[in-house]
Design a protein around this motif. Structure first.
Motif, short mmCIF file in Angstrom:
data_model
loop_
_atom_site.label_atom_id
_atom_site.label_comp_id
_atom_site.label_asym_id
_atom_site.label_seq_id
_atom_site.Cartn_x
_atom_site.Cartn_y
_atom_site.Cartn_z
N GLU A 35 -36.26 -46.13 34.03
CA GLU A 35 -36.84 -46.94 32.96
C GLU A 35 -38.20 -46.36 32.57
OE1 GLU A 35 -39.24 -50.52 35.22
OE2 GLU A 35 -37.12 -50.86 34.72
N MET A 83 -42.24 -46.08 31.81
CA MET A 83 -43.44 -46.61 32.45
C MET A 83 -44.11 -47.64 31.54
SD MET A 83 -46.56 -44.39 34.11
CE MET A 83 -45.42 -43.73 35.34
N THR A 84 -44.60 -48.74 32.11
CA THR A 84 -45.28 -49.76 31.34
C THR A 84 -46.49 -49.17 30.65
OG1 THR A 84 -44.59 -51.44 32.93
CG2 THR A 84 -46.39 -52.01 31.44
N GLY A 85 -46.57 -49.41 29.34
CA GLY A 85 -47.69 -48.87 28.59
C GLY A 85 -47.49 -47.42 28.17
N PRO A 106 -42.16 -45.82 24.56
CA PRO A 106 -41.08 -46.80 24.48
C PRO A 106 -39.74 -46.12 24.69
CG PRO A 106 -41.86 -46.22 22.29
CD PRO A 106 -42.80 -45.56 23.27
N VAL A 125 -39.47 -44.64 37.47
CA VAL A 125 -40.26 -45.04 36.31
C VAL A 125 -40.86 -43.78 35.69
CG1 VAL A 125 -42.14 -46.51 35.49
CG2 VAL A 125 -40.77 -47.21 37.46
N GLY A 168 -42.88 -41.61 32.73
CA GLY A 168 -43.86 -41.55 31.65
C GLY A 168 -43.86 -40.15 31.06
#
Length: 200
Positions: free
Chosen positions: A45, A47-49, A52, A87, A89
């Motif tokens: 998935e 990474m938060t921030g 997208p 996760v 990015g």
């Protein structure tokens, strides 16, 4: 002389084309707890921030998933919850580099002897570029991955891979950059914690 120059230009062009296909190295750093990593089911998935879940992210996520499957992780059954999360990015930045020189130069030389029995000689050489200096762009790509245990959120492994590629090079394409970074990041997984390496 003209034939020799033609041969030299042809050989130079061949050498340059060979260099253009050579990918830039990848800088990799990894961290983990030092204990053997357990394997299990894993989902990927963003990474938060971070980026997208776009089509470009899907390209990177697919590359990460493929490498982790080779390392012994497995995909969860349909509808099941994965034991681990990878996760991911990513950043890709294009910047202008130093202008490239004109493709080649031509030299004009004059040497002399005076005509009609004269003893005057003039010698000199002038060279000038053919074509204009071309704009040059560099694409910097970075991938970061954390493997987290879903049950308690503990990060059991993390790593970062960075590379720069010429805008005309193979690594400028997202799919090529994704495969290149993911392969370098998980090469020799889990790797030595805290050590930075260069993968060519």
């Amino acid at each position: 002389m003209i034939k020799a120059r033609g041969l030299f230009i042809a050989l130079a062009a061949t050498g340059l084309s060979g260099c253009a296909t050579t990918g830039a190295p990848v800088q990799v750093t990894r961290f983990h707890l030092g204990a053997p990593l357990e394997r299990g089911t894993l989902a990927v998935e963003p990474m938060t921030g971070g980026a997208p879940a776009t089509l470009e992210f899907d390209t990177y996520a697919s590359a990460v998933r493929s490498e982790l499957l080779l390392q012994g992780y497995s995909a969860p059954a349909p509808g099941a919850t994965a034991q681990y999360l990878a996760v991911v990015g990513l950043t890709r930045t294009t910047m202008e580099g130093a202008p490239r020189p004109a493709p080649f130069t031509v030299g004009i030389g004059a040497g002399g002897g005076g005509g009609y029995g004269g003893g005057v000689g003039v010698g000199g050489a002038v060279s000038f570029p053919i074509g204009k200096r071309r704009s040059h762009y560099i694409t910097a790509s970075e991938m970061s991955v954390q493997i987290r245990r879903r049950s308690d959120g503990t990060v059991v492994w993390e790593g970062r891979a960075q590379t720069r590629d010429d805008d005309k090079g193979p690594g400028a394409q997202a799919s090529a950059a994704a495969a290149k970074l993911a392969h370098a990041l998980f090469l020799g997984f889990p790797g030595e914690s805290g050590r930075s390496i260069t993968v060519k």
